[in-house]
Write a protein that holds these residues in place. Structure first.
Motif, PDB file in Angstrom:
ATOM      1  N   ASP A   1      -5.121   9.468  -0.396  1.00 38.12           N
ATOM      2  CA  ASP A   1      -5.605   9.541  -1.770  1.00 38.12           C
ATOM      3  C   ASP A   1      -4.615  10.383  -2.560  1.00 38.12           C
ATOM      4  OD1 ASP A   1      -7.745   8.142  -0.861  1.00 38.12           O
ATOM      5  OD2 ASP A   1      -9.224   9.710  -1.148  1.00 38.12           O
ATOM      6  N   ARG A   2      -4.125   9.855  -3.650  1.00 40.29           N
ATOM      7  CA  ARG A   2      -3.131  10.575  -4.444  1.00 40.29           C
ATOM      8  C   ARG A   2      -3.579  10.626  -5.903  1.00 40.29           C
ATOM      9  NH1 ARG A   2       1.117  10.859  -0.878  1.00 40.29           N
ATOM     10  NH2 ARG A   2       1.110   9.200   0.699  1.00 40.29           N
ATOM     11  N   THR A   3      -3.436  11.787  -6.502  1.00 37.39           N
ATOM     12  CA  THR A   3      -3.784  11.983  -7.907  1.00 37.39           C
ATOM     13  C   THR A   3      -2.499  12.117  -8.708  1.00 37.39           C
ATOM     14  OG1 THR A   3      -5.842  13.100  -7.302  1.00 37.39           O
ATOM     15  CG2 THR A   3      -5.027  13.421  -9.541  1.00 37.39           C
ATOM     16  N   GLU A   4      -2.452  11.467  -9.837  1.00 38.70           N
ATOM     17  CA  GLU A   4      -1.243  11.488 -10.655  1.00 38.70           C
ATOM     18  C   GLU A   4      -0.861  12.898 -11.089  1.00 38.70           C
ATOM     19  OE1 GLU A   4      -1.231  10.488 -14.694  1.00 38.70           O
ATOM     20  OE2 GLU A   4      -3.407  10.518 -14.919  1.00 38.70           O
ATOM     21  N   ALA A   5       0.429  13.082 -11.318  1.00 37.28           N
ATOM     22  CA  ALA A   5       0.952  14.346 -11.842  1.00 37.28           C
ATOM     23  C   ALA A   5       1.766  14.029 -13.094  1.00 37.28           C
ATOM     24  CB  ALA A   5       1.819  15.050 -10.803  1.00 37.28           C
TER      25      ALA A   5
ATOM     26  N   GLY B   1      -1.531   1.143   1.364  1.00 32.42           N
ATOM     27  CA  GLY B   1      -2.754   1.739   1.882  1.00 32.42           C
ATOM     28  C   GLY B   1      -3.272   2.900   1.064  1.00 32.42           C
ATOM     29  N   ASP B   2      -2.524   3.334   0.048  1.00 30.21           N
ATOM     30  CA  ASP B   2      -2.929   4.475  -0.781  1.00 30.21           C
ATOM     31  C   ASP B   2      -4.082   4.125  -1.719  1.00 30.21           C
ATOM     32  OD1 ASP B   2      -1.125   6.241   0.232  1.00 30.21           O
ATOM     33  OD2 ASP B   2       0.171   6.321  -1.526  1.00 30.21           O
ATOM     34  N   VAL B   3      -4.800   5.162  -2.139  1.00 30.17           N
ATOM     35  CA  VAL B   3      -5.736   5.089  -3.248  1.00 30.17           C
ATOM     36  C   VAL B   3      -5.230   6.053  -4.314  1.00 30.17           C
ATOM     37  CG1 VAL B   3      -8.090   5.501  -4.037  1.00 30.17           C
ATOM     38  CG2 VAL B   3      -7.700   4.481  -1.787  1.00 30.17           C
ATOM     39  N   LEU B   4      -4.878   5.526  -5.472  1.00 35.31           N
ATOM     40  CA  LEU B   4      -4.277   6.311  -6.540  1.00 35.31           C
ATOM     41  C   LEU B   4      -5.316   6.588  -7.625  1.00 35.31           C
ATOM     42  CD1 LEU B   4      -1.038   4.143  -6.891  1.00 35.31           C
ATOM     43  CD2 LEU B   4      -1.442   6.056  -5.317  1.00 35.31           C
ATOM     44  N   LYS B   5      -5.346   7.823  -8.106  1.00 33.20           N
ATOM     45  CA  LYS B   5      -6.321   8.197  -9.127  1.00 33.20           C
ATOM     46  C   LYS B   5      -5.609   8.841 -10.310  1.00 33.20           C
ATOM     47  CE  LYS B   5      -9.966   8.914  -5.694  1.00 33.20           C
ATOM     48  NZ  LYS B   5     -10.914   9.862  -5.078  1.00 33.20           N
ATOM     49  N   GLY B   6      -6.091   8.509 -11.508  1.00 38.92           N
ATOM     50  CA  GLY B   6      -5.487   9.087 -12.695  1.00 38.92           C
ATOM     51  C   GLY B   6      -6.366   8.886 -13.915  1.00 38.92           C
TER      52      GLY B   6
ATOM     53  N   THR C   1      -9.081   4.123 -10.714  1.00 39.94           N
ATOM     54  CA  THR C   1      -8.639   4.106  -9.324  1.00 39.94           C
ATOM     55  C   THR C   1      -7.801   2.861  -9.077  1.00 39.94           C
ATOM     56  OG1 THR C   1     -10.623   5.280  -8.552  1.00 39.94           O
ATOM     57  CG2 THR C   1      -9.367   4.058  -6.904  1.00 39.94           C
ATOM     58  N   VAL C   2      -6.660   3.056  -8.449  1.00 39.21           N
ATOM     59  CA  VAL C   2      -5.802   1.946  -8.035  1.00 39.21           C
ATOM     60  C   VAL C   2      -5.750   1.933  -6.509  1.00 39.21           C
ATOM     61  CG1 VAL C   2      -3.453   1.019  -7.982  1.00 39.21           C
ATOM     62  CG2 VAL C   2      -4.380   1.930 -10.117  1.00 39.21           C
ATOM     63  N   SER C   3      -6.124   0.815  -5.923  1.00 39.88           N
ATOM     64  CA  SER C   3      -6.062   0.664  -4.467  1.00 39.88           C
ATOM     65  C   SER C   3      -4.851  -0.188  -4.114  1.00 39.88           C
ATOM     66  CB  SER C   3      -7.335  -0.010  -3.944  1.00 39.88           C
ATOM     67  OG  SER C   3      -8.473   0.785  -4.224  1.00 39.88           O
ATOM     68  N   VAL C   4      -3.968   0.391  -3.318  1.00 35.98           N
ATOM     69  CA  VAL C   4      -2.756  -0.308  -2.886  1.00 35.98           C
ATOM     70  C   VAL C   4      -3.016  -0.895  -1.505  1.00 35.98           C
ATOM     71  CG1 VAL C   4      -0.276  -0.123  -2.496  1.00 35.98           C
ATOM     72  CG2 VAL C   4      -1.392   1.374  -4.172  1.00 35.98           C
ATOM     73  N   GLY C   5      -2.915  -2.187  -1.387  1.00 37.14           N
ATOM     74  CA  GLY C   5      -3.182  -2.828  -0.107  1.00 37.14           C
ATOM     75  C   GLY C   5      -2.057  -2.624   0.887  1.00 37.14           C
ATOM     76  N   THR C   6      -2.313  -2.962   2.135  1.00 40.67           N
ATOM     77  CA  THR C   6      -1.252  -2.961   3.147  1.00 40.67           C
ATOM     78  C   THR C   6      -0.443  -4.246   2.994  1.00 40.67           C
ATOM     79  OG1 THR C   6      -2.781  -3.966   4.742  1.00 40.67           O
ATOM     80  CG2 THR C   6      -2.580  -1.553   4.761  1.00 40.67           C
ATOM     81  N   ILE C   7       0.782  -4.245   3.501  1.00 45.21           N
ATOM     82  CA  ILE C   7       1.664  -5.403   3.372  1.00 45.21           C
ATOM     83  C   ILE C   7       1.221  -6.509   4.329  1.00 45.21           C
ATOM     84  CG2 ILE C   7       4.036  -6.227   3.465  1.00 45.21           C
ATOM     85  CD1 ILE C   7       3.602  -4.156   1.318  1.00 45.21           C
TER      86      ILE C   7
END
Length: 202
Positions: free
Chosen positions: A25-29, A44-49, A135-141
């Motif tokens: 899980d990553r939060t924007e900076a 596989g990440d979950v991005l939040k901002g 929330t942005v969910s990045v899938g696996t390749i």
């Protein structure tokens, strides 16, 4: 022997932690309005901002280690309309979904070692809030995707991929705006026959 075993254990632990850190899980900076300031993202990440102002744009950079199909999903806050883009290093859109009020997924066939940018911005003047997050969910390749002969972007004649007589090439329509261009250079005049085989049901 003890030193050797300790070193191996330490190395194994470090590699394990490094692997785990890739999908998280990553939060924007801020600032991350430009590609040069983009935060890192991994499959596989979950991005939040948050889109906190009228001029706010959030950029995330992903450089996949494998080639295949990458899916990216955006879920925005209720009552707000956002845009989701996957761009190349020049800022050209490879896949997009605009004016989203609900969750939406875009997909694109990525190349290992190539950098791509996930971009989120607002759809209208009032669609921003410093307290409403997306929330942005990045899938696996998906490496099982069929081999691709085209190289994106190839939407224009100047970026067309070459194809020879008797050759068979594979490509994908990655988005509703995708166009694929192929360049054929005959060495004599005459009739050319071109066959296209599309996916079932499309």
């Amino acid at each position: 022997m003890k030193k050797t075993v300790s070193l191996l254990l330490a190395l194994a632990l470090a590699l394990s932690l490094a692997t785990v850190a890739f999908a998280a899980d990553r939060t924007e900076a801020e600032p991350n309005n430009r590609r040069s300031d983009a935060g890192s993202a991994y499959a596989g990440d979950v991005l939040k901002g948050t889109i906190s102002s009228a001029s706010d744009i959030d950029c995330w950079k992903i450089t996949p280690s494998e080639s295949g199909s990458l899916s990216v999903s955006l879920t925005g806050p209720t009552g707000y309309f956002y845009n989701l883009w996957l761009q190349d290093s020049n800022g050209d859109a490879l896949a997009k979904a605009t004016n989203l009020s609900t969750s939406k997924t875009i997909s694109y066939n990525v190349t290992a070692g190539t950098s791509y940018y996930i971009v989120v911005n607002k759809s209208s003047k009032s669609d921003f809030s410093d307290s409403k997050s997306y929330t942005v969910s990045v899938g696996t390749i998906n490496t099982a995707s069929k081999a691709v002969d085209e190289s994106e972007p190839n939407d224009r004649r100047v970026t067309a991929d070459a194809i020879g007589f008797g050759a068979s090439k594979t490509g994908y329509m990655n988005s509703s705006s995708d166009i694929d261009c192929w360049k054929l250079a005959p060495d004599k005049s005459g009739k050319v026959t071109i066959n296209l085989s599309g996916p079932t049901g499309k």
